[in-house]
Design an enzyme around this catalytic site. Structure first.
Site, short mmCIF file in Angstrom:
data_model
loop_
_atom_site.label_atom_id
_atom_site.label_comp_id
_atom_site.label_asym_id
_atom_site.label_seq_id
_atom_site.Cartn_x
_atom_site.Cartn_y
_atom_site.Cartn_z
CG ASP A 149 1.66 44.95 9.32
OD1 ASP A 149 1.49 44.82 7.95
OD2 ASP A 149 2.86 45.24 9.54
CG PHE A 162 0.73 47.17 -19.54
CD1 PHE A 162 1.37 47.72 -18.69
CD2 PHE A 162 -0.45 46.70 -18.99
CE1 PHE A 162 1.08 47.53 -17.18
CE2 PHE A 162 -0.76 46.60 -18.01
CZ PHE A 162 0.12 46.99 -16.92
CG LEU A 163 0.65 48.50 -26.84
CD1 LEU A 163 0.08 48.16 -27.92
CD2 LEU A 163 2.18 48.60 -26.91
CB CYS A 212 5.57 45.43 -8.92
SG CYS A 212 4.27 45.20 -7.71
NE ARG A 230 5.38 50.27 -2.02
CZ ARG A 230 4.78 49.33 -1.88
NH1 ARG A 230 5.54 48.48 -1.02
NH2 ARG A 230 3.51 48.74 -1.84
P1 NAD Z 1 3.55 46.84 1.53
O1 NAD Z 1 5.11 47.04 1.68
O2 NAD Z 1 2.72 47.58 1.17
O3 NAD Z 1 3.29 45.69 2.77
C1 NAD Z 1 4.01 44.73 3.41
C2 NAD Z 1 3.44 44.70 5.04
O4 NAD Z 1 4.29 43.54 5.62
C3 NAD Z 1 3.86 45.83 5.72
O5 NAD Z 1 2.57 46.27 6.30
C4 NAD Z 1 4.76 45.33 6.73
O6 NAD Z 1 4.77 46.13 8.19
C5 NAD Z 1 4.52 43.88 6.94
N1 NAD Z 1 5.29 43.03 7.54
C6 NAD Z 1 6.96 42.85 7.12
N2 NAD Z 1 7.32 42.04 7.93
C7 NAD Z 1 6.46 41.36 8.61
C8 NAD Z 1 6.16 40.30 9.77
N3 NAD Z 1 7.47 39.65 10.11
N4 NAD Z 1 5.16 40.20 10.03
C9 NAD Z 1 3.92 40.61 9.67
N5 NAD Z 1 4.14 41.72 8.77
C10 NAD Z 1 5.07 42.23 8.40
O7 NAD Z 1 3.79 45.54 0.32
P2 NAD Z 1 2.81 44.97 -0.90
O8 NAD Z 1 3.03 46.30 -1.94
O9 NAD Z 1 1.58 44.48 -0.33
O10 NAD Z 1 3.79 43.75 -1.33
C11 NAD Z 1 3.70 42.73 -0.80
C12 NAD Z 1 4.60 41.65 -1.82
O11 NAD Z 1 3.37 41.67 -2.85
C13 NAD Z 1 5.51 42.09 -2.37
O12 NAD Z 1 6.35 40.87 -2.74
C14 NAD Z 1 4.99 42.57 -3.71
O13 NAD Z 1 6.09 42.59 -4.79
C15 NAD Z 1 3.91 41.58 -4.07
N6 NAD Z 1 2.89 42.31 -4.96
C16 NAD Z 1 2.62 43.65 -4.65
C17 NAD Z 1 1.61 44.00 -5.59
C18 NAD Z 1 1.19 45.63 -5.44
O14 NAD Z 1 0.66 46.12 -6.37
N7 NAD Z 1 1.54 46.23 -4.35
C19 NAD Z 1 1.01 43.46 -6.57
C20 NAD Z 1 1.56 42.07 -6.80
C21 NAD Z 1 2.38 41.44 -6.08
#
Ligand code: NAD
Length: 487
Positions: free
Chosen positions: A30, A252-253, A263, A331
């Site tokens: 990260d 989801f109902l 998301c 969020r």
């Molecule tokens: P998040 O914001 O919690 O985490 C993203 C992380 O990536 C952060 O810690 C950030 O510092 C890091 N990051 C950004 N640029 C970087 C780089 N160049 N190198 C290293 N680290 C870097 O995001 P999230 O909620 O885990 O979601 C990630 C993806 O997964 C998104 O596309 C989201 O839509 C998808 N997703 C999320 C969920 C969920 O429930 N949160 C479920 C399914 C899919």
């Protein structure tokens, strides 16, 4: 296998930790130095049930490592997962791919040996091809492929979802990539989880289609709830009757304040942008977004109508802030829209959430955060339940009501029994999907300019002393007593 995970958010950290727990060697990267230092001490910045223990045990076994050095993590890895954020862009709400592209660019610079790059982030259809082109433009002569493996875990049950998903989607363009990902996910396949191999484009679009469908389902039952409130039908009975139909399903109902979270809001808009770019009309998705947005915006009016007076100077207790229970993720939480509306109308907002207050603090102004639901409700003119946390499901309503200014409850999660709240505790209640119910005998006495609301069943015949001692009286100070005696 040697696996690198770029991004240690909700998806990256859970995926990396679970892969490590399956026996792979995982390095999570990260750019957030503080987060990585904490992870190396076994401290997890996000709240996800079970995650801290799982991180600790895999750190200890040596299967899991954390670093800020992408190059060392990526070098020598069999698979590099990109799990960085894809938020809505400020410009038009389309997915902001800058983090994904930057991660891919840095990966291209660091690669050595044949590597599979896999997007776990939710990315618009065609992104794998764009990533491939970008990486080739950054550095020629590297051996890699890009595959898509969208993630479907839910915050709050992420570990269980990762270890026992409904399906795994792998979008690949070569047999080699497909075989590698099938090997990685073999423990799941052996446990009977369907592994669906598709093209990259299908995998990318499936994720958006699934989220848009779920958002539509939520919006549909919310609209049914609105109708139920008018016609006197019971939305939970409607949901039960619909959900038992196998063609529909009961998930989801559950009617509520409208969907939010990290998301659905961004993914529905990004899907719409993709369709618009292709000249395709997704009217259902468009209406879902519009209906959900307007639902969240009208929550303040709903409360004002329930109170029967403007929100100016009212104290409102908001119970639950996160977009759903089981996470600290704020969020796009519907509570943010509600609280902004309440504050714009001049209300004072007090809030309680068992996990979300730290993140909420960074997003909200002029909110008083309370250490318990009971403290939050003190002197309140109304309570709004925004998140159905387990600890908010069994409240002591006698205790809550005793210190409130008015016993008014807006249950936006459909958790509480309306009859009990109205008849036993004297609340005026609106539960989403039900008509408003008011206690028959809610009485109001005015003393000088003060207004006291007397819950039904309160015996006020024994004189002012008893009345004053009754628990509903708002402020027990000498002035009150004087006013009451005078009256
Ligand atoms: P998040 O914001 O919690 O985490 C993203 C992380 O990536 C952060 O810690 C950030 O510092 C890091 N990051 C950004 N640029 C970087 C780089 N160049 N190198 C290293 N680290 C870097 O995001 P999230 O909620 O885990 O979601 C990630 C993806 O997964 C998104 O596309 C989201 O839509 C998808 N997703 C999320 C969920 C969920 O429930 N949160 C479920 C399914 C899919």
């Amino acid at each position: 296998m040697k696996i690198a995970i770029i991004g240690t958010g909700y998806v990256g950290l859970v995926s990396g930790t679970c892969f490590a727990n399956w026996g792979h060697h995982v390095v999570c990267v990260d750019i957030d130095n503080v987060r990585i230092e904490a992870l190396n001490r076994g401290e997890v910045a996000i709240f996800e049930p079970g995650l801290t223990n799982l991180v600790a045990s895999n750190l200890e076994s040596g299967h899991l490592q954390f670093t800020t050095h992408l190059d060392s993590a990526v070098r020598g890895a069999d698979i590099v997962f990109i799990a960085v954020g894809t938020p809505a862009s400020n410009y038009d709400g389309d997915a902001d791919l800058s983090y994904v592209f930057e991660a891919a660019r840095q990966t291209a610079l660091a690669l050595c040996g044949r590597t599979l790059i896999v997007t776990k982030s939710t990315v618009p259809v065609g992104t794998s091809e764009r990533l491939e082109a970008l990486m080739r433009s950054v550095r020629t002569g590297i051996e890699f492929e890009v595959a898509s493996n969208p993630e479907f875990l839910r915050e709050g049950s992420a570990i269980a979802d990762f270890d026992k998903p409904d399906r795994v989607l792998i979008g690949c363009e070569s047999d080699r990539a497909r075989a590698l990902l099938c090997t990685l996910y073999r423990p799941l396949a052996d446990a009977g989880v369907p592994i669906i191999a598709t093209t990259r484009r299908s995998a990318e679009l499936t994720k958006y289609a699934a989220n848009a469908f779920l958002a539509t389902k939520i919006t549909f039952i919310n609209e049914m709830a609105d109708l139920c409130e008018k016609v006197g039908a019971n939305v939970d009975e409607i949901a039960l009757g619909m959900g038992l139909d196998k063609r529909i399903g009961d998930a989801f109902l559950k009617a509520g304040p409208g969907y939010g979270g990290s998301c659905f809001p961004k993914d529905t808009v990004a899907l719409l942008r993709t369709a618009q770019e292709c000249g395709v009309s997704l009217r259902l998705v468009e209406e879902t977004i519009a209906a959900n947005t307007s639902r969240k915006r009208t929550l303040g009016h709903r409360l004002s109508a329930l109170l029967g007076e403007p929100l100016q100077s009212k104290k409102i207790a908001v119970l639950g802030l996160t977009f759903k229970a089981g996470t600290d993720d704020m969020r796009n939480a519907p509570s943010l829209t509600l609280i902004n509306a309440l504050q714009s109308a001049g209300a004072h907002v007090h809030a309680f959430d068992p996990r979300g207050m730290k993140n909420a603090h960074a997003l909200l102004r002029d909110v008083t955060f309370s250490s318990s639901p009971y403290e939050c409700a003190e002197d309140a003119d109304a309570i709004v339940l925004m998140t159905d946390w387990q600890c908010l499901r069994n409240l002591d309503f006698q205790r809550l009501g005793a210190t409130m200014n008015r016993r008014v409850f807006l249950d936006l999660r459909g958790v509480y029994d309306v009859d009990t709240l109205v008849n036993r505790y004297g609340f005026t209640v609106e539960r989403v999907g039900y008509p408003v119910r008011r206690p028959h005998e809610e009485r109001v006495i005015r003393i000088n300019r003060r207004v006291l609301y007397i819950p039904p069943g309160t015996d006020v015949r024994n004189g002012t002393r008893n009345l004053f001692d009754a628990s509903f009286v708002r402020k027990r100070n000498a002035n009150d007593r004087k006013e009451l005696d005078h009256d």
